[in-house]
Design a protein around this motif. Structure first.
Motif, PDB file in Angstrom:
ATOM      1  N   ALA A 181       0.831  -1.201   0.000  1.00 63.72           N
ATOM      2  CA  ALA A 181       0.000   0.000   0.000  1.00 63.72           C
ATOM      3  C   ALA A 181       0.869   1.257   0.000  1.00 63.72           C
ATOM      4  CB  ALA A 181      -0.930  -0.005   1.216  1.00 63.72           C
ATOM      5  N   ALA A 182       1.942   1.254   0.795  1.00 63.97           N
ATOM      6  CA  ALA A 182       2.849   2.408   0.838  1.00 63.97           C
ATOM      7  C   ALA A 182       3.579   2.570  -0.491  1.00 63.97           C
ATOM      8  CB  ALA A 182       3.852   2.240   1.970  1.00 63.97           C
ATOM      9  N   ALA A 206      -8.581   3.287  -3.087  1.00 64.53           N
ATOM     10  CA  ALA A 206      -9.264   2.908  -1.846  1.00 64.53           C
ATOM     11  C   ALA A 206      -9.247   1.394  -1.637  1.00 64.53           C
ATOM     12  CB  ALA A 206     -10.703   3.415  -1.870  1.00 64.53           C
ATOM     13  N   LEU A 207      -9.126   0.631  -2.728  1.00 61.90           N
ATOM     14  CA  LEU A 207      -9.149  -0.835  -2.638  1.00 61.90           C
ATOM     15  C   LEU A 207      -7.769  -1.442  -2.390  1.00 61.90           C
ATOM     16  CD1 LEU A 207     -11.583  -1.652  -5.595  1.00 61.90           C
ATOM     17  CD2 LEU A 207     -12.099  -1.717  -3.150  1.00 61.90           C
ATOM     18  N   THR A 208      -6.706  -0.670  -2.615  1.00 61.99           N
ATOM     19  CA  THR A 208      -5.350  -1.214  -2.515  1.00 61.99           C
ATOM     20  C   THR A 208      -5.083  -1.877  -1.164  1.00 61.99           C
ATOM     21  OG1 THR A 208      -4.486   0.465  -4.020  1.00 61.99           O
ATOM     22  CG2 THR A 208      -2.897  -0.682  -2.659  1.00 61.99           C
ATOM     23  N   GLN A 231      -4.735  -8.226   1.124  1.00 62.52           N
ATOM     24  CA  GLN A 231      -3.792  -8.609   2.164  1.00 62.52           C
ATOM     25  C   GLN A 231      -2.956  -9.818   1.751  1.00 62.52           C
ATOM     26  OE1 GLN A 231      -3.405  -6.652   4.758  1.00 62.52           O
ATOM     27  NE2 GLN A 231      -5.111  -5.356   4.089  1.00 62.52           N
ATOM     28  N   GLY A 232      -1.944 -10.107   2.585  1.00 68.69           N
ATOM     29  CA  GLY A 232      -1.090 -11.265   2.350  1.00 68.69           C
ATOM     30  C   GLY A 232      -0.347 -11.156   1.040  1.00 68.69           C
ATOM     31  N   GLY A 233      -0.292 -12.267   0.314  1.00 68.27           N
ATOM     32  CA  GLY A 233       0.445 -12.276  -0.945  1.00 68.27           C
ATOM     33  C   GLY A 233      -0.432 -12.012  -2.150  1.00 68.27           C
ATOM     34  N   TRP A 234      -1.726 -11.696  -1.909  1.00 67.35           N
ATOM     35  CA  TRP A 234      -2.629 -11.500  -3.039  1.00 67.35           C
ATOM     36  C   TRP A 234      -2.242 -10.306  -3.904  1.00 67.35           C
ATOM     37  CZ3 TRP A 234      -5.516 -15.098  -4.922  1.00 67.35           C
ATOM     38  CH2 TRP A 234      -5.987 -16.113  -4.095  1.00 67.35           C
ATOM     39  N   PHE A 235      -1.786  -9.223  -3.269  1.00 66.13           N
ATOM     40  CA  PHE A 235      -1.386  -8.058  -4.069  1.00 66.13           C
ATOM     41  C   PHE A 235      -0.187  -8.402  -4.944  1.00 66.13           C
ATOM     42  CE2 PHE A 235       1.078  -4.263  -4.962  1.00 66.13           C
ATOM     43  CZ  PHE A 235       0.104  -3.388  -5.408  1.00 66.13           C
TER      44      PHE A 235
END
Length: 273
Positions: free
Chosen positions: A48-49, A96-98, A102-106
């Motif tokens: 996210a950052a 807003a969805l970023t 969570q986890g490794g999904w991104f």
């Protein structure tokens, strides 16, 4: 001091690549911050950052490129504003969805997306532009005096703008990786006009997307300040190079880089799920 130098160089290289092919540089900055955060800053950087920071830097990169392209009269502002009608709000939604991934999904989703973009960058050299006649007709006269006809339609443009804006805000990549091929293949934009107009839309959308990340605290302003000098210079250098060459050699280097980074992100994502 070494960390600052590395971040400046990262901003420079990402902006040069991004300006030449209309990507905006985020597709290099985001995975680099996630994968090499410990080297660049001494600590891990969350996805996210990385996305929030990338979008803030993209404002500077895209502005520098847009100014340079405007001087060459390559930005189609009319169509750029039309695309922004949906890409801007969609960029806010994606931003807003970023944090919800969570986890490794991104990492997994971003890795797959980068892999698709690398494939698209290769495929666009072999796909012929659409021959369809669009209701809005435009003409561009290049520096050699050659006239190029291209078109646009509002509804398809709005749909494209929404999809690109959503991906842009979600991944912090600016959206040029999708905008440019669609503009060239679907609407028959001359490549240089597509790249320049894409950077203009990226500039506008990045302002809204980065604003959302800033509000929810997903922007590392120290990283932004370190990346901005290189991004500003790189945006101008990339636009300068793009005006004077096809950029095919650098484009192939970008394709290979995307393949390598995407493979690393996919592997990391799968191990964290």
């Amino acid at each position: 001091m070494l960390e600052i130098i590395l971040l400046v160089l990262l901003g420079l290289l990402a902006a040069v690549f991004g300006s030449i092919v209309g990507l905006g540089g985020g597709i290099i900055i985001v995975p680099s911050l996630m994968l090499f955060g410990s080297v660049l800053t001494g600590g891990e950087i969350s996805h996210a950052a990385a996305v929030g920071t990338s979008l803030a830097v993209l404002i500077v990169t895209a502005l520098a490129s847009t100014i340079s392209y405007t001087k060459k009269k390559r930005v189609d502002f009319r169509i750029g504003w039309m695309l922004f009608i949906t890409s801007g709000p969609a960029a806010m939604l994606g931003s807003a969805l970023t944090g919800q991934l969570q986890g490794g999904w991104f990492q997994l989703m971003f890795g797959v997306f980068m892999l698709l973009m690398a494939g698209l960058l290769i495929a666009r050299d072999f796909i012929k532009p659409s021959a369809r006649i669009w209701p809005i007709s435009r003409t561009y006269v290049d520096p050699e005096g050659q006239s190029h006809e291209y078109g646009f339609a509002l509804l398809p443009g709005l749909l494209v703008g929404f999809g690109v804006g959503l991906v842009s805000g979600l991944f912090g990549i600016g959206g040029g990786s999708l905008f440019v091929p669609v503009m060239v293949l679907l609407f028959r934009f001359p490549p240089h006009v597509a790249t320049a107009t894409s950077m203009f839309v990226i500039f506008l959308s990045s302002i809204l997307g980065s604003g959302v990340h800033a509000v929810v605290g997903e922007t590392d302003w120290r990283l932004v300040l370190a990346l901005i000098p290189g991004a500003w210079i790189g945006g101008k250098v990339g636009a300068y190079i793009a005006v004077r060459m096809s950029g095919k050699g650098l484009l192939w280097l970008l394709r290979v880089t995307l393949f390598i980074l995407s493979a690393q992100l996919i592997i990391e994502g799968l191990t964290q799920i």
